[in-house]
Design a protein around this motif. Sequence first.
Motif, PDB file in Angstrom:
ATOM      1  N   ILE A 426     -11.879 -31.985 -15.669  1.00 35.31           N
ATOM      2  CA  ILE A 426     -12.113 -32.845 -14.507  1.00 35.31           C
ATOM      3  C   ILE A 426     -12.420 -34.269 -14.946  1.00 35.31           C
ATOM      4  CG2 ILE A 426     -13.648 -33.253 -12.518  1.00 35.31           C
ATOM      5  CD1 ILE A 426     -13.620 -30.225 -12.175  1.00 35.31           C
ATOM      6  N   MET A 427     -11.754 -35.211 -14.287  1.00 34.37           N
ATOM      7  CA  MET A 427     -11.945 -36.611 -14.658  1.00 34.37           C
ATOM      8  C   MET A 427     -12.113 -37.467 -13.412  1.00 34.37           C
ATOM      9  SD  MET A 427      -9.413 -38.857 -17.070  1.00 34.37           S
ATOM     10  CE  MET A 427      -9.272 -37.677 -18.367  1.00 34.37           C
ATOM     11  N   ALA A 428     -13.173 -38.282 -13.412  1.00 27.68           N
ATOM     12  CA  ALA A 428     -13.306 -39.289 -12.350  1.00 27.68           C
ATOM     13  C   ALA A 428     -12.608 -40.545 -12.847  1.00 27.68           C
ATOM     14  CB  ALA A 428     -14.776 -39.579 -12.081  1.00 27.68           C
ATOM     15  N   ILE A 429     -11.842 -41.186 -11.981  1.00 29.98           N
ATOM     16  CA  ILE A 429     -11.153 -42.417 -12.370  1.00 29.98           C
ATOM     17  C   ILE A 429     -11.560 -43.495 -11.371  1.00 29.98           C
ATOM     18  CG2 ILE A 429      -8.911 -43.504 -12.809  1.00 29.98           C
ATOM     19  CD1 ILE A 429      -7.864 -40.707 -13.545  1.00 29.98           C
ATOM     20  N   CYS A 430     -12.304 -44.475 -11.875  1.00 28.84           N
ATOM     21  CA  CYS A 430     -12.916 -45.471 -10.982  1.00 28.84           C
ATOM     22  C   CYS A 430     -12.615 -46.874 -11.474  1.00 28.84           C
ATOM     23  CB  CYS A 430     -14.442 -45.334 -10.978  1.00 28.84           C
ATOM     24  SG  CYS A 430     -15.031 -43.662 -10.695  1.00 28.84           S
ATOM     25  N   GLY A 431     -12.553 -47.811 -10.526  1.00 26.91           N
ATOM     26  CA  GLY A 431     -12.543 -49.212 -10.904  1.00 26.91           C
ATOM     27  C   GLY A 431     -13.962 -49.636 -11.256  1.00 26.91           C
ATOM     28  N   ASP A 432     -14.086 -50.794 -11.875  1.00 24.16           N
ATOM     29  CA  ASP A 432     -15.436 -51.272 -12.206  1.00 24.16           C
ATOM     30  C   ASP A 432     -16.217 -51.626 -10.929  1.00 24.16           C
ATOM     31  OD1 ASP A 432     -13.636 -53.373 -11.851  1.00 24.16           O
ATOM     32  OD2 ASP A 432     -14.209 -54.461 -13.672  1.00 24.16           O
ATOM     33  N   GLY A 433     -15.491 -51.920  -9.840  1.00 28.82           N
ATOM     34  CA  GLY A 433     -16.161 -52.156  -8.562  1.00 28.82           C
ATOM     35  C   GLY A 433     -16.662 -50.852  -7.958  1.00 28.82           C
ATOM     36  N   GLY A 434     -15.768 -49.908  -7.768  1.00 29.29           N
ATOM     37  CA  GLY A 434     -16.108 -48.640  -7.117  1.00 29.29           C
ATOM     38  C   GLY A 434     -17.112 -47.825  -7.914  1.00 29.29           C
ATOM     39  N   HIS A 451     -20.227 -31.096 -17.325  1.00 25.28           N
ATOM     40  CA  HIS A 451     -19.255 -31.640 -18.274  1.00 25.28           C
ATOM     41  C   HIS A 451     -18.263 -32.477 -17.472  1.00 25.28           C
ATOM     42  CE1 HIS A 451     -15.714 -31.000 -21.234  1.00 25.28           C
ATOM     43  NE2 HIS A 451     -16.221 -32.203 -21.322  1.00 25.28           N
ATOM     44  N   LEU A 452     -18.241 -33.765 -17.755  1.00 28.10           N
ATOM     45  CA  LEU A 452     -17.499 -34.674 -16.893  1.00 28.10           C
ATOM     46  C   LEU A 452     -16.998 -35.854 -17.699  1.00 28.10           C
ATOM     47  CD1 LEU A 452     -17.314 -34.515 -13.767  1.00 28.10           C
ATOM     48  CD2 LEU A 452     -19.112 -36.239 -13.691  1.00 28.10           C
ATOM     49  N   VAL A 453     -15.783 -36.286 -17.389  1.00 27.07           N
ATOM     50  CA  VAL A 453     -15.253 -37.491 -18.024  1.00 27.07           C
ATOM     51  C   VAL A 453     -15.066 -38.543 -16.928  1.00 27.07           C
ATOM     52  CG1 VAL A 453     -13.418 -38.444 -19.462  1.00 27.07           C
ATOM     53  CG2 VAL A 453     -14.042 -36.027 -19.688  1.00 27.07           C
ATOM     54  N   VAL A 454     -15.599 -39.729 -17.162  1.00 19.94           N
ATOM     55  CA  VAL A 454     -15.482 -40.799 -16.174  1.00 19.94           C
ATOM     56  C   VAL A 454     -14.757 -41.975 -16.821  1.00 19.94           C
ATOM     57  CG1 VAL A 454     -16.742 -42.319 -14.596  1.00 19.94           C
ATOM     58  CG2 VAL A 454     -17.748 -40.116 -15.258  1.00 19.94           C
ATOM     59  N   LEU A 455     -13.586 -42.312 -16.283  1.00 18.68           N
ATOM     60  CA  LEU A 455     -12.887 -43.508 -16.774  1.00 18.68           C
ATOM     61  C   LEU A 455     -13.301 -44.675 -15.899  1.00 18.68           C
ATOM     62  CD1 LEU A 455      -9.073 -42.795 -17.343  1.00 18.68           C
ATOM     63  CD2 LEU A 455     -10.981 -42.542 -18.919  1.00 18.68           C
ATOM     64  N   ILE A 456     -13.725 -45.757 -16.506  1.00 16.10           N
ATOM     65  CA  ILE A 456     -13.988 -46.972 -15.728  1.00 16.10           C
ATOM     66  C   ILE A 456     -12.909 -47.983 -16.094  1.00 16.10           C
ATOM     67  CG2 ILE A 456     -15.619 -48.801 -15.160  1.00 16.10           C
ATOM     68  CD1 ILE A 456     -17.846 -47.007 -16.168  1.00 16.10           C
ATOM     69  N   LEU A 457     -12.125 -48.351 -15.113  1.00 13.95           N
ATOM     70  CA  LEU A 457     -11.033 -49.301 -15.359  1.00 13.95           C
ATOM     71  C   LEU A 457     -11.591 -50.695 -15.125  1.00 13.95           C
ATOM     72  CD1 LEU A 457      -8.338 -47.194 -13.515  1.00 13.95           C
ATOM     73  CD2 LEU A 457      -9.061 -47.088 -15.901  1.00 13.95           C
ATOM     74  N   ARG A 458     -11.722 -51.426 -16.214  1.00 11.17           N
ATOM     75  CA  ARG A 458     -12.473 -52.690 -16.150  1.00 11.17           C
ATOM     76  C   ARG A 458     -11.538 -53.884 -16.147  1.00 11.17           C
ATOM     77  NH1 ARG A 458     -14.687 -55.689 -20.356  1.00 11.17           N
ATOM     78  NH2 ARG A 458     -14.515 -53.962 -21.827  1.00 11.17           N
ATOM     79  N   ASP A 459     -11.504 -54.574 -14.991  1.00 12.34           N
ATOM     80  CA  ASP A 459     -10.779 -55.844 -14.913  1.00 12.34           C
ATOM     81  C   ASP A 459     -11.719 -56.953 -14.460  1.00 12.34           C
ATOM     82  OD1 ASP A 459     -11.126 -54.992 -12.318  1.00 12.34           O
ATOM     83  OD2 ASP A 459      -9.207 -55.729 -11.596  1.00 12.34           O
ATOM     84  N   GLU A 460     -13.010 -56.634 -14.402  1.00  6.31           N
ATOM     85  CA  GLU A 460     -14.063 -57.579 -13.995  1.00  6.31           C
ATOM     86  C   GLU A 460     -13.757 -58.169 -12.622  1.00  6.31           C
ATOM     87  OE1 GLU A 460     -16.255 -57.698 -16.545  1.00  6.31           O
ATOM     88  OE2 GLU A 460     -15.067 -57.469 -18.371  1.00  6.31           O
ATOM     89  N   ALA A 461     -13.210 -57.357 -11.730  1.00  4.52           N
ATOM     90  CA  ALA A 461     -12.815 -57.895 -10.418  1.00  4.52           C
ATOM     91  C   ALA A 461     -12.542 -56.777  -9.418  1.00  4.52           C
ATOM     92  CB  ALA A 461     -11.531 -58.729 -10.560  1.00  4.52           C
TER      93      ALA A 461
END
Length: 546
Positions: A426-434, A451-461
Motif C-alpha cells: 500500500i502506498m499513499a501518493i501525495c503532493g507537498d500541498g495535500g 506498514h506504509l509507504v508515503v510518496l511526497i511529490l515535492r514541487d514546492e507549490a
Amino acid sequence: MKAAELLIRALENEAVEYVFGIPGEETLEILDALSRSSITLVLTRHEQAAGFMAETYGRLTGKAGVCLSTLGPGAANLVTAAAHAQLGGMPMLMITGQKPVKSSKQGQFQIIDVVDMMRPLTKYTRQIVSGRNIPSRVREAIRLAEEERPGATHLELPEDIASEETDESPLSASFLRRPIAEEKAVRAAVERIERARHPLLLVGAAANRTTTCRMLRRFIEKTRIPFVTTQMGKGVVDEAHPLFMGNAALSANDFVHRVIDAADLIINVGHDAIEKPPFVMRPHGVDVIHVNFFTASVDPVYFPQLEVIGDIANSVWQICERITKQDRWDFARFVRVRKAAETYLNQGADDARFPIRPQRLVADVRRVMPEKGIIALDNGLFKVWFARNYKARFSNTVLLDNALATMGAGLPSAMAARLVHPNRKIMAICGDGGFMMNSQELETALRLKLHLVVLILRDEAYGMIKWKQEQRSLANFGLNFGNPDFVKYAESYGAHGHRIENASQLAPQMEHCQNTPGVHVIDVPVDYSDSDRILNREIPELSANT
Ligand SMILES: Cc1ncc(C[n+]2csc(CCOP(=O)(O)OP(=O)(O)O)c2C)c(N)n1
Ligand SMILES: [Mg+2]
C-alpha cells in the motif's frame, strides 16, 4: 444499561470493527462503552482524517465505516469527510456528541446545530432523543449509508441522553437481495447494442463498488466490445486488457475522447454525473445506455436514452446472456486510436531527468506495485497523470477521488486500506500541498504500527493550480510555498525518511520501503514544467491526427 452502551452494542451488532475519531467531554460515555467493546478505537489527530479513514474503510468493504467526534468544533472538522463520502458514494456513519438537551448549565457554549449542518452532506441526519430509539436509528443510519447510492449518515447523541438507562436491544438487518433489472429493459438494451455500428463500454465508479468485475470481463470476452474507464472506474476490468481504450483522466481532447467520439453507442456501466464527465452528451449526438443501481439524474451533459436499473453485476450478466456478437460491429477506428495512444503512453517511462518527470514517476510506481497493490492518491496534478498512465489491474486498487476531489485524503485513505488489507502493498501518493493537510496522521500510523509507504511529490507549490494558471495564460502568482525538510519531519515522528536524489533511485527505494516494515516517507522532487505542453497541446494535436 446506559444509552451510550446500547449505541455501541448496536454498532457491534452491525459487525463494526473500528471507530475512527477524537472524543470530547460530551462523548465520554460512548468512549467508556467502547472500552468494553469488541470494536477497536482508532484515535486520530484530526477529525477530518478520522472521517477519511472511515469512508475508505467503507469504500473497500461496502460496510459503513464509523467515525466519532465531539460536538461543535469536532463535528465541524468532519464536514469535508462527509462531503467526500457523500459525493464519492462511500458508506460512512458519523457519530457526534452534544451538550445535554434537557438542561445545560453552559449556555450556548460550543453549540452549533450539527444535525442541520450535516443535512446537505448526508443521506440521513438525526438527533437521538431517547435511548428507546437507538436500535432503529442505528439500523437506519447503517442501512442508508450502505444502500445504493452509498454515502454519509449522521447521528448525534446528546450527553444527557447518553447516560439515560434503557433496556432496549439492537435490531438486526433483514435478509435482503438487491432488486434486479426487468427483462424488457434488458431486451431493449440488447437490441440497441446489436443494432449499433461502433458500441463502446464505459466503466464508472459504481462498478467499483460491487463484484461486477467477473461479469464485465465475461461480457467483454463474449462481445469483444472495447471499453474505457472513468477515473473512479479504474481497475474494475484490467486496464492491461487489449480491449482497454484508455481512461478519461483529462476532460477533453485526449486519445480516449477520440475513441468516444467515434462511438455511436455508449454502454455506461456505473458512471454517474458526480464524476467529472468522461464525455459530454449533445442533442442528436451519441446514444447512451445507462446501466446502474439507480436511474440517471439528468444533467445538461448527461441524458441517457435507455436505462437498465438494478444490481449492476446482474444487469451485465443478463445482457451478456442474451447478446450475440455482431459482424456489423466495427472497431477499426478505436483500434487505430488505441495504437497511437499506447505508443505515446509509453514515452517518458524511462526519462532520466531530475527532478523526476510525471511519466517516469507513474511508470516506476507501476513497475514496483504488484497487481493487487493499492495506491491512495491525494489530489493534485499527479492525479491526472496517474489516472491517465497507470494501468489498474484490479478493482479498488487505485483509491482516487474524482468526486469531491479534496486534498488531504491520501495519507488517511492509505492507512485505512492498510487496516482492511494487512497483506497488500500500500502506498499513499501525495503532493507537498495535500500531504501537509493531514501529515499529523503520521503519528497515528506509527502508533498503530502500520506498514506504509508515503510518496511526497515535492514541487514546492500547488502545482495543479499552477498548471491551470498557465493553461489560461495567467501570470504565475500566489501558488508557491516552502516545505519542511520531509526527511527530518518523518524522522521526528519516528518514521523512516528517504530523499530521492536522482531518477534511478526511485524504484529501488520504493521497493526497499515496501519490503521493510514501518512507516516510510519518500521525498520525491518532481518537475511539472512539461505538463502544460504535453497535456494541453501535444496530446490534443497528436490525438486529433490519428
Ligand atoms: C481541500 C482543497 N483545497 C483546495 C483545493 C484546490 N486544489 C486542487 S489541486 C491543488 C494543488 C495541490 O497541490 P499539491 O498537493 O502540492 O499537489 P501538486 O499538484 O503540486 O502535485 C489545489 C490547491 C482542493 N482540491 N482541495
Ligand atoms: Mg505540490
